[in-house]
Scaffold this active site. Structure first.
Site, PDB file in Angstrom:
ATOM      1  CG  ASP A   1      -2.147   0.922   0.937  1.00 36.91           C
ATOM      2  OD1 ASP A   1      -2.059   1.767   0.018  1.00 36.91           O
ATOM      3  OD2 ASP A   1      -3.170   0.811   1.639  1.00 36.91           O
TER       4      ASP A   1
HETATM    5  C1  BGC Z   1      -4.975   3.421   0.056  1.00 32.25           C
HETATM    6  C2  BGC Z   1      -5.052   2.462  -1.119  1.00 32.25           C
HETATM    7  C3  BGC Z   1      -4.850   3.223  -2.399  1.00 32.25           C
HETATM    8  C4  BGC Z   1      -3.536   3.956  -2.341  1.00 32.25           C
HETATM    9  C5  BGC Z   1      -3.250   4.756  -3.577  1.00 32.25           C
HETATM   10  C6  BGC Z   1      -3.719   4.258   0.018  1.00 32.25           C
HETATM   11  O1  BGC Z   1      -3.708   5.243   0.998  1.00 32.25           O
HETATM   12  O2  BGC Z   1      -5.029   2.692   1.262  1.00 32.25           O
HETATM   13  O3  BGC Z   1      -6.293   1.812  -1.130  1.00 32.25           O
HETATM   14  O4  BGC Z   1      -4.906   2.352  -3.491  1.00 32.25           O
HETATM   15  O5  BGC Z   1      -3.539   4.852  -1.242  1.00 32.25           O
HETATM   16  O6  BGC Z   1      -4.121   5.839  -3.654  1.00 32.25           O
END
Ligand code: BGC
Length: 832
Positions: A243
């Site tokens: 993530d």
């Molecule tokens: C979120 C993800 C997301 C990523 C990119 C993160 O903060 O938890 O779900 O895909 O950011 O935006």
């Protein structure tokens, strides 16, 4: 491998053989290989032209494909939220949604869509509840499985996230989810296992960690999860990416099985991984395996040259129609006393359309899932298009937001230096000297991005014209170090310098108001001056945030409610649209209350006093406590319906499309009843999954509590009689079911037939009953229909901790079939 799945693997799109991929890896030196394992930007991987690899592109997310932000003004189709899709309980609709996702991805040049979220709706306060599908693992798995299979069949990769137990937002980057091994296997891993079984090409390791009694580690370093379960046991051959900003180490994460650090260009692997390999802490073979996985993904999405092109995703024709159909079909009729729906209205009816969300529809939840739709159909537009000759009166009935509205820069803002319309923006260096000055005219987004490496702060000045008599609120929503002055008076000063954390906790999307209330007797102007930090983040670029806000004097909430009540009297139809908004439901935080924001409950009660037939429309993602629920004759739940929401609302109210949704979660009657009311970590940073296997409705059953509406509930617009259940054993040890039903109502409709199992009293601990399969049947009025349901063997099995495998405890089992977990019509004993 066994799993919940009865589906088949999608055909692999790649023309690359493993031998070819291995040869390409062998042509790279170690620095080139390591470089590939961290993103080049937020949304791109490095290209390696020397081996024919172009840059792979990833994009959020579950409610549309946002794109990379590289194209000015890029817009996207805005889909109904995932929980809306789950509310259809329809794997065929999910398949069509999957193909539309692929088409959108192709249109945006995206190879990997960062979706679906298959975490569970463990607690109703969870900030990303709307991004998840359901509180049940099997429903989540099957809807997401169909979506992923069909998206990938068009050559676009899914990224199944967030692996695992990212079920709440409080302390989301640090908490450890503590649960038993059985709970992990049977509940929280189950959807991931299903999706891997159906061939998902990438998985995202979560921010949070897991303590399953075997290993307590953050997800990106959890050896047992990544290398053990995901890669070795399930045979996942795709890419595990982190993530965004979740990776904290080089050797530990690389050895645990993480393949790709996102986003880039910085991060712990940029120098750290090369050093770790040279120091012998990570083997080169480990690095090679990661590179091979990325090349395998590249082959699948057609990013390697010299390979045949995969099938193009279907064209966008029909996208709006599908988005509209999805939103309408997902709508859940919670109550409809006297069968008011669909409304029968004279062509020239007077319709009172009331409520904060009638005026400002909440079409998508906040955070990384949001997209920029090219057009949003409001409830008013939807009704007007459907009833062109009707008199539709729209009234807000009281503001439900905490923050003041955006300042109308075009109409009210004047550059104090030049006297021309707009804003004066000075980019300041660390000493406060002006580096550059810009003038801004036209609408202001509240963001200034990429102001340059020397910019420490941004000063925005404007003269705001205050026209009406009364109290005006003027100010700014911002984050980080700031100074805000109104007419020279200091109204806010903050010295705290912030970074990426304001993106991760989403405070940047909904920043608090800093400003002043000004009494105005006659038209005048005030000088608003805000000096805000240029926030420099790792991976999210740099930006200054200044949401300029102005609340002019106007009727009080009480006056707006009175006005709405007056408009409802004598209307041919009253439609009240209440709900949440982006200040309430968003990634980054959990809710603190299950009540509607503002005075919306009072608004509904007052309207029901004068218009008992009012149709109450709830425009929200996650469960709310609705004190007036039993008083209202008709209540429908419309989710975050996406861009076509207004048309979909008109379709379900006026009889074009059946609101055929069923709740994928439980609607509580009171907050005190909710089995898992929150997920705040203890002092040891653990979130205890104390309810174990009894997620969602299973705890409601165990505790014997009565919800306002149970899991699986939804009335549609016709009635059904359940006639017969036939059940047989399938070759894989599961069950095949046929349920005979009849549409006994006046309209053609859909029935979601749900099969639940109850375990033997003397077996291992099981939920009171659990969802084992479902199917959608359709019939004309008076006609019979047959629902065929597959119950996979996994639905009967339990995880045997001692044997470290799945076992099927001896029966007898009770198979029960019906309309919801609390409305079971037929049953049969099943022996094992
Ligand atoms: C979120 C993800 C997301 C990523 C990119 C993160 O903060 O938890 O779900 O895909 O950011 O935006």
């Amino acid at each position: 491998m066994t799993s919940l799945s009865l589906g088949t693997h999608p055909p692999d799109q790649t023309g690359a053989t493993e031998a070819d991929l291995v040869r390409r890896v062998a042509r790279l030196d170690l620095p080139a290989k390591v470089r590939l394992l961290t993103g080049a930007t937020s949304w791109r991987l490095h290209p390696l032209p020397e081996i024919g690899l172009r840059s792979l592109v990833v994009s959020d997310g579950p409610a549309g494909v946002r794109g990379t932000g590289e194209i000015e003004g890029e817009t996207s189709a805005s889909f109904p939220a995932p929980s809306a899709l789950a509310a259809t309980w329809d794997v065929d609709l999910a398949a069509r949604a999957g193909r539309l996702f692929a088409a959108e991805a192709r249109r945006h040049g995206v190879d990997v869509v960062l979706a679906p979220v298959v975490n569970l709706q463990r607690t109703p306060v969870g900030g990303r509840h709307f991004e998840c599908f359901a509180e049940d693992p099997l429903l989540t798995a099957q809807i997401a499985g169909s979506l992923v299979e069909h998206m990938q069949a068009c050559g676009v990769a899914a990224c199944v996230k967030h692996f695992v137990a990212n079920d709440s937002e409080t302390a989301r980057t640090s908490y450890l989810a503590r649960m038993s091994e059985r709970t992990l296997r049977e509940v929280y891993l189950a959807p991931f296992e299903h999706l891997v079984d159906r061939g998902a090409w990438t998985v995202m390791a979560a921010y949070n960690g897991l303590d399953d009694g075997q290993e307590a580690a953050t997800a990106t370093e959890h050896h047992g999860l990544l290398r053990g379960i995901l890669k070795s046991e399930w045979g996942f051959d795709g890419v595990v990416m982190s993530d965004w900003l979740a990776t904290r180490s080089a050797a530990a994460a690389a050895n645990a099985g993480l393949d790709l650090v996102m986003p880039g260009p910085g991060g712990p692997w940029v120098d750290g991984l090369l050093d770790a390999v040279l120091a012998g802490e990570v083997s080169e073979a480990t690095v090679d395996d990661k590179v091979l996985r990325i090349l395998r993904l590249a082959g699948r999405v057609d990013a390697l040259d010299g390979l045949p092109t995969g099938p193009a995703a279907e064209a966008l024709a029909g996208d709006r129609a599908l988005l509209r159909e999805l939103a309408a079909r997902s709508t859940v009729v919670l109550r409809d006393e006297g069968c008011q729906l669909p409304l029968e209205l004279p062509a020239t009816a007077r319709v009172a359309l009331i409520g904060p969300n009638a005026v400002d529809a909440f079409i998508q939840g906040g955070g990384s899932a949001s997209v920029r739709p090219w057009h949003v159909v409001t409830p008013h537009e939807g009704l007007r298009a459907a009833l062109p000759d009707a008199d539709v009166v729209v009234l807000r009935g009281g503001d439900a937001r905490r923050h003041a509205p955006d300042l109308d820069v075009t109409a009210r803002a004047v550059d104090p230096v030049s006297g021309a319309a707009g804003l004066r923006i000075d980019l300041l260096d660390a000493a406060g000297a002006v580096l550059r000055t810009e003038r801004h005219t036209g609408p202001w987004s509240g963001w200034l991005r990429d102001a340059g490496p020397l910019t420490a702060a941004v000063r925005i000045r404007t003269t705001v014209a205050l026209a009406g008599r009364g109290a005006h609120w003027v100010g700014v929503g911002t984050v980080g170090r700031c100074t805000v002055r109104v007419d020279g008076r200091l109204v806010a000063h903050d010295e705290v310098v912030v970074g990426s954390e304001v993106v991760l906790d989403s405070s940047v999307n909904s920043p608090d108001d800093r400003g002043l209330l000004i009494e105005v007797d006659e038209p005048r102007s005030v000088l608003l001056e805000a000096t805000v930090q240029n926030v420099v983040t790792d991976g999210y670029g740099s930006f200054a945030r200044a949401a300029l806000r102005h609340r002019p004097p106007g009727p009080s909430i009480s006056q707006e409610i009175d006005e709405a009540v007056a408009a409802a009297v004598g209307a041919d139809a009253v439609v009240v649209v209440v709900g949440t908004n982006d200040e309430v439901e968003s990634e980054g935080w959990d809710r603190t209350s299950l009540r509607l924001p503002g005075r919306q409950d009072e608004l509904v009660e007052r309207l029901l006093d004068v218009a008992p037939d009012a149709v109450v429309v709830v425009n929200a993602g996650a469960p709310l406590v609705l004190p007036w629920f039993e008083r209202a004759r008709t209540v429908i739940w419309t989710w975050f319906p996406g861009q076509e929401g207004g048309h979909a609302l008109a379709d379900v109210l006026l009889g074009v499309t059946e609101p055929a949704g069923r709740l994928p979660w439980t609607l509580p009657a009171t907050e005190a009843d909710v089995p898992v009311p929150g997920a705040v970590p203890g002092i040891d940073d653990r979130v205890d999954y104390h309810e174990g296997l009894h997620v969602g409705y299973r705890s409601w059953d165990l505790l014997g509590r009565t919800p306002a509406a149970p899991f699986g509930h939804g009335l549609g617009w016709t009635t059904w009689e359940y006639d017969a259940l036939t059940c047989w054993d399938t070759a894989d040890g599961g069950l095949g079911l046929e349920v005979e039903l009849r549409n006994t109502g006046p309209r053609a409709g859909h029935e979601v037939v749900q099969a639940y199992l109850e375990g033997p009293a003397d077996g291992p601990e099981r939920p009171v009953r659990w969802l084992a399969g479902f199917a959608v049947a359709r019939a004309e009025p008076g006609d019979p229909a047959t629902a065929r349901i597959d119950v996979p063997v996994r639905a009967l099995q339990v995880w045997d901790v001692a044997a470290h495998g799945w076992t099927l405890p001896a029966g007898p089992y009770r198979l029960r079939v019906g309309r919801s977990v609390r409305d079971l019509r037929l049953e049969q004993e099943v022996n094992r």
